[in-house]
Design an enzyme around this catalytic site. Sequence first.
Site, PDB file in Angstrom:
ATOM      1  N   GLY A  26     -21.573 -31.504 -20.521  1.00 39.70           N
ATOM      2  CA  GLY A  26     -20.999 -30.963 -19.540  1.00 39.70           C
ATOM      3  C   GLY A  26     -22.219 -29.229 -19.265  1.00 39.70           C
ATOM      4  N   CYS A  27     -21.405 -28.218 -19.184  1.00 40.40           N
ATOM      5  CA  CYS A  27     -21.724 -27.269 -18.972  1.00 40.40           C
ATOM      6  C   CYS A  27     -22.095 -26.657 -20.365  1.00 40.40           C
ATOM      7  CB  CYS A  27     -21.191 -25.613 -18.622  1.00 40.40           C
ATOM      8  SG  CYS A  27     -21.540 -25.035 -18.415  1.00 40.40           S
TER       9      CYS A  27
END
Length: 252
Positions: A59-60
């Site tokens: 993810g981020c």
Amino acid sequence: MFGLFTTGTSSPKQRIVSATEALPGRTTPIPTAERHVVLGTPLQAPLQAHEQEASFGCGCFWGAEKGFWRLPGVVTTAVGYAAGHTPNPTYEEVCSGRTAHTEVVRVVWDTRRVDFADLLKLFWECHDPTQGLAQGNDTGSQYRSAILCTTPEQLTLAEASRRHYQEQLSAAGFPAITTEILIHKPFYFAETHHQQYLARPGSRPYCSARPSGVRLTAFAGGNFLLAPEVWAQYDWSVQHCVLRSSNEPIRL
């Protein structure tokens, strides 16, 4: 994989674009930091004896990087882009969905102190690897889950861990893992202000990862080196536990 990433005619962010669709990029790497903000180590030094590297998409990459740099035995970390087509992309290009890259954390570690199995444990536990082209509130191909290996041995171990963790997730009611596991894919360093973002003054405390709460247990071929006390520092039942923790490496 699993037919999730290659079908449909939606926007580029909602699928993985082909090489012919991808942005052309550039031949020159974009500028980035020279040293790790927390560890003080160089980001691009050649590997030394007893060191290995691999990259992880969870993810981020802001919160994911902090989770990895805190592990004992990690020499350096850096955020960047991998598993796509465009050479030397910018953050804005990756976020457009037109490079096919995902946000990843490059990890260099001392194999005498921490094993690849330990890094896989953190990887699987720190996010939900069943979400496809998304992680939490973040959606798009740049947030997909991925492991980028640099040796055949890493590839074998990563695949073994995925099989084992799938069994654990299925027992807990989760769907199929959508994580890509690849080898020998180029890593492109992200811009300076993204490197160790959460440790930089004025940073926004943000992490979209949604851990499943399922802890990876012993699996075939895995050789955990880190003590249980290390893993006690990661409480995945607490939302955004990485953000709440110290920036400093874990010391026992």
